[in-house]
Design a protein around this motif. Structure first.
Motif, PDB file in Angstrom:
ATOM      1  N   LEU A 154      62.566  -0.119  24.211  1.00  0.00           N
ATOM      2  CA  LEU A 154      61.029  -0.761  23.975  1.00  0.00           C
ATOM      3  C   LEU A 154      61.223  -2.073  23.356  1.00  0.00           C
ATOM      4  CD1 LEU A 154      58.222  -0.186  24.561  1.00  0.00           C
ATOM      5  CD2 LEU A 154      57.951   0.759  22.287  1.00  0.00           C
ATOM      6  N   LEU A 155      61.974  -2.069  22.073  1.00  0.00           N
ATOM      7  CA  LEU A 155      61.930  -3.198  21.349  1.00  0.00           C
ATOM      8  C   LEU A 155      62.353  -4.294  22.248  1.00  0.00           C
ATOM      9  CD1 LEU A 155      62.953  -1.716  17.875  1.00  0.00           C
ATOM     10  CD2 LEU A 155      60.774  -2.234  18.485  1.00  0.00           C
ATOM     11  N   ARG A 156      63.583  -4.210  22.951  1.00  0.00           N
ATOM     12  CA  ARG A 156      64.086  -5.253  23.569  1.00  0.00           C
ATOM     13  C   ARG A 156      63.104  -5.746  24.745  1.00  0.00           C
ATOM     14  NH1 ARG A 156      68.924  -2.123  22.960  1.00  0.00           N
ATOM     15  NH2 ARG A 156      68.579  -1.135  24.973  1.00  0.00           N
ATOM     16  N   LEU A 157      62.289  -5.082  25.241  1.00  0.00           N
ATOM     17  CA  LEU A 157      61.469  -5.159  26.487  1.00  0.00           C
ATOM     18  C   LEU A 157      60.427  -5.983  25.926  1.00  0.00           C
ATOM     19  CD1 LEU A 157      60.685  -4.623  29.431  1.00  0.00           C
ATOM     20  CD2 LEU A 157      59.550  -2.622  28.555  1.00  0.00           C
ATOM     21  N   LEU A 158      59.889  -5.804  24.808  1.00  0.00           N
ATOM     22  CA  LEU A 158      58.301  -6.422  24.267  1.00  0.00           C
ATOM     23  C   LEU A 158      58.855  -7.533  23.213  1.00  0.00           C
ATOM     24  CD1 LEU A 158      56.272  -3.237  23.774  1.00  0.00           C
ATOM     25  CD2 LEU A 158      56.630  -4.569  26.020  1.00  0.00           C
ATOM     26  N   ASP A 159      57.790  -8.412  23.327  1.00  0.00           N
ATOM     27  CA  ASP A 159      57.771  -9.490  22.136  1.00  0.00           C
ATOM     28  C   ASP A 159      57.072  -8.952  20.902  1.00  0.00           C
ATOM     29  OD1 ASP A 159      55.095  -9.949  22.675  1.00  0.00           O
ATOM     30  OD2 ASP A 159      55.431 -11.519  24.130  1.00  0.00           O
ATOM     31  N   ALA A 160      56.998  -9.918  19.926  1.00  0.00           N
ATOM     32  CA  ALA A 160      56.279  -9.561  18.674  1.00  0.00           C
ATOM     33  C   ALA A 160      54.960  -8.878  18.867  1.00  0.00           C
ATOM     34  CB  ALA A 160      56.470 -10.585  17.674  1.00  0.00           C
ATOM     35  N   ARG A 161      54.137  -9.748  19.664  1.00  0.00           N
ATOM     36  CA  ARG A 161      52.622  -9.293  19.703  1.00  0.00           C
ATOM     37  C   ARG A 161      52.671  -8.124  20.590  1.00  0.00           C
ATOM     38  NH1 ARG A 161      49.389 -13.534  22.415  1.00  0.00           N
ATOM     39  NH2 ARG A 161      47.647 -12.235  21.496  1.00  0.00           N
ATOM     40  N   GLU A 162      53.552  -7.727  21.330  1.00  0.00           N
ATOM     41  CA  GLU A 162      53.389  -6.650  22.239  1.00  0.00           C
ATOM     42  C   GLU A 162      53.906  -5.430  21.375  1.00  0.00           C
ATOM     43  OE1 GLU A 162      54.152  -9.047  26.609  1.00  0.00           O
ATOM     44  OE2 GLU A 162      55.708  -8.021  25.276  1.00  0.00           O
ATOM     45  N   ARG A 163      54.854  -5.425  20.591  1.00  0.00           N
ATOM     46  CA  ARG A 163      55.129  -4.534  19.788  1.00  0.00           C
ATOM     47  C   ARG A 163      54.052  -4.191  18.918  1.00  0.00           C
ATOM     48  NH1 ARG A 163      61.096  -6.914  17.586  1.00  0.00           N
ATOM     49  NH2 ARG A 163      62.255  -7.066  19.880  1.00  0.00           N
ATOM     50  N   ALA A 164      53.337  -5.258  18.364  1.00  0.00           N
ATOM     51  CA  ALA A 164      52.310  -4.752  17.333  1.00  0.00           C
ATOM     52  C   ALA A 164      51.108  -4.113  18.158  1.00  0.00           C
ATOM     53  CB  ALA A 164      51.529  -6.114  16.920  1.00  0.00           C
ATOM     54  N   VAL A 165      51.286  -4.224  19.650  1.00  0.00           N
ATOM     55  CA  VAL A 165      50.119  -3.342  19.976  1.00  0.00           C
ATOM     56  C   VAL A 165      50.489  -2.017  20.307  1.00  0.00           C
ATOM     57  CG1 VAL A 165      49.034  -3.135  22.381  1.00  0.00           C
ATOM     58  CG2 VAL A 165      49.157  -5.398  21.593  1.00  0.00           C
ATOM     59  N   VAL A 166      51.872  -1.798  20.468  1.00  0.00           N
ATOM     60  CA  VAL A 166      52.415  -0.563  20.462  1.00  0.00           C
ATOM     61  C   VAL A 166      52.109   0.287  19.357  1.00  0.00           C
ATOM     62  CG1 VAL A 166      54.575   0.768  20.782  1.00  0.00           C
ATOM     63  CG2 VAL A 166      54.224  -0.919  22.538  1.00  0.00           C
ATOM     64  N   TYR A 167      52.539  -0.495  18.380  1.00  0.00           N
ATOM     65  CA  TYR A 167      52.390   0.209  16.899  1.00  0.00           C
ATOM     66  C   TYR A 167      50.933   0.961  16.532  1.00  0.00           C
ATOM     67  CZ  TYR A 167      57.220  -1.172  15.818  1.00  0.00           C
ATOM     68  OH  TYR A 167      58.634  -1.222  15.986  1.00  0.00           O
ATOM     69  N   ALA A 168      49.940  -0.199  17.067  1.00  0.00           N
ATOM     70  CA  ALA A 168      48.590   0.050  16.801  1.00  0.00           C
ATOM     71  C   ALA A 168      48.181   1.228  17.664  1.00  0.00           C
ATOM     72  CB  ALA A 168      47.676  -1.230  17.059  1.00  0.00           C
ATOM     73  N   HIS A 169      48.698   1.235  18.644  1.00  0.00           N
ATOM     74  CA  HIS A 169      48.262   2.350  19.882  1.00  0.00           C
ATOM     75  C   HIS A 169      48.792   3.528  19.188  1.00  0.00           C
ATOM     76  CE1 HIS A 169      47.905   4.203  23.831  1.00  0.00           C
ATOM     77  NE2 HIS A 169      48.725   4.955  23.387  1.00  0.00           N
ATOM     78  N   GLU A 170      49.964   3.559  18.739  1.00  0.00           N
ATOM     79  CA  GLU A 170      50.639   4.980  18.496  1.00  0.00           C
ATOM     80  C   GLU A 170      49.977   5.429  17.098  1.00  0.00           C
ATOM     81  OE1 GLU A 170      52.134   6.525  20.487  1.00  0.00           O
ATOM     82  OE2 GLU A 170      52.526   4.972  21.663  1.00  0.00           O
ATOM     83  N   ARG A 171      49.915   4.539  15.989  1.00  0.00           N
ATOM     84  CA  ARG A 171      49.241   4.957  14.961  1.00  0.00           C
ATOM     85  C   ARG A 171      47.686   5.309  15.192  1.00  0.00           C
ATOM     86  NH1 ARG A 171      51.870  -0.264  12.188  1.00  0.00           N
ATOM     87  NH2 ARG A 171      53.823   0.797  11.222  1.00  0.00           N
TER      88      ARG A 171
END
Length: 301
Positions: A154-171
């Protein structure tokens, strides 16, 4: 007992079409919790009625026939004796449903244990060296705090902004304790199989709720929608781990559509509330009838 004792066993079928309408609710968090509460109420009512049917195995009430006043109560409350075969079937059904409930609880507990055994998180995040692009909100388990698990894929697939979206979603899943909502919906379906379509709908609603939180955090609904689609198209072909909450392709279209054109439907359609209320009323009436019958039976013994 009259036909009222059977009504709550079938009323959950009305909850399913109403629940499907709730997938377009403008407030998915409220809809998920309301739908879960309605499902639990319906499941509790059907279980209570099965208990009443099983209780008729205790005695066939022969002594009541010797008392005219008590016999009058029997004639009104129990116009036709409940066959022992039906009462026995209700008892066996209760045992089977109890087994389903225990199995569902064990399955979720085991899934949470496996996710926690994947490693020790750092600052609430665990990165695992797995190729599939996955993100999971790992619920608290046996004293261990919940955390976010993401894969290197997942980390390889997404850029920094998209990773932030993932973290916000899961949190958001962890903060709102969505694992409990999902578990309760699954428990309701375990004790009444007619409610089987409800847990997937609740899962969709809590995913949408986490999407809304991520969009609020990012300030960009299109970015969140793009991230969901990117993860779904990035090769997440593995099936969902039971008990894990994260990005899944099965409801991607609905989630993206909700972000791009926020729906404004009611939190829970009136039909769902009516079905749950009617189940409660019928169960209450059945208990009153049973109590009246038991009161007449006890003095005779």
């Amino acid at each position: 007992m009259t036909w009222l004792v059977y009504l709550p066993l079938m009323l959950p079928v009305l909850l399913v079409p109403a629940a499907r309408r709730a997938t377009a609710a403008g407030r998915p968090e409220t809809a998920a919790r309301a739908l879960t509460a309605a499902a639990l109420l319906a499941a509790a009512c059907s279980t209570a009625c099965l208990v009443l049917l099983t209780a008729t195995l205790v005695d066939d009430l022969p002594a009541l026939e010797q008392h005219e006043d008590r016999a009058a109560i029997v004639g009104r409350v129990l116009p036709e004796p409940i066959p022992d075969s039906l009462a026995l079937a209700a008892a066996l059904l209760l045992v089977w449903l109890a087994g389903r409930l225990v199995r569902e609880a064990w399955r979720r507990d085991r899934a949470a244990a496996v996710l926690h055994d994947a490693g020790r998180p750092n600052a609430g995040v665990l990165v695992t060296d797995w190729a599939p692009a996955r993100a999971v909100a790992v619920p608290p388990h046996r004293g261990r705090a919940g955390h976010v698990l993401v894969t290197t894929g997942l980390l390889r697939l997404l850029d920094a902004r998209e990773r932030a979206v993932v973290y916000a979603h899961e949190r958001a899943h962890l903060r709102r304790r969505h694992h409990r909502v999902a578990a309760l919906a699954a428990a309701a379906a375990a004790v009444n199989p007619l409610l089987r379509p409800i847990p997937p709908i609740v899962d969709l609603l809590i995913e949408r709720s986490a999407d809304e939180d991520a969009a609020h955090n990012a300030g960009d609904r299109i970015l969140v929608a793009h991230t969901i689609g990117k993860v779904a198209l990035g090769g997440e072909s593995a099936h969902r781990d039971v008990g894990g909450l994260g990005f899944h392709g099965s409801a991607t279209v609905r989630r993206v559509a909700a972000l791009l054109t926020p729906p404004s439907g009611r939190a829970l359609p009136p039909l769902a509330l009516a079905a749950a209320g009617l189940a409660l009323a019928a169960t209450g009436a059945a208990f009153i009838e049973f109590a009246e019958l038991a009161h007449a039976w006890m003095p005779a013994h």
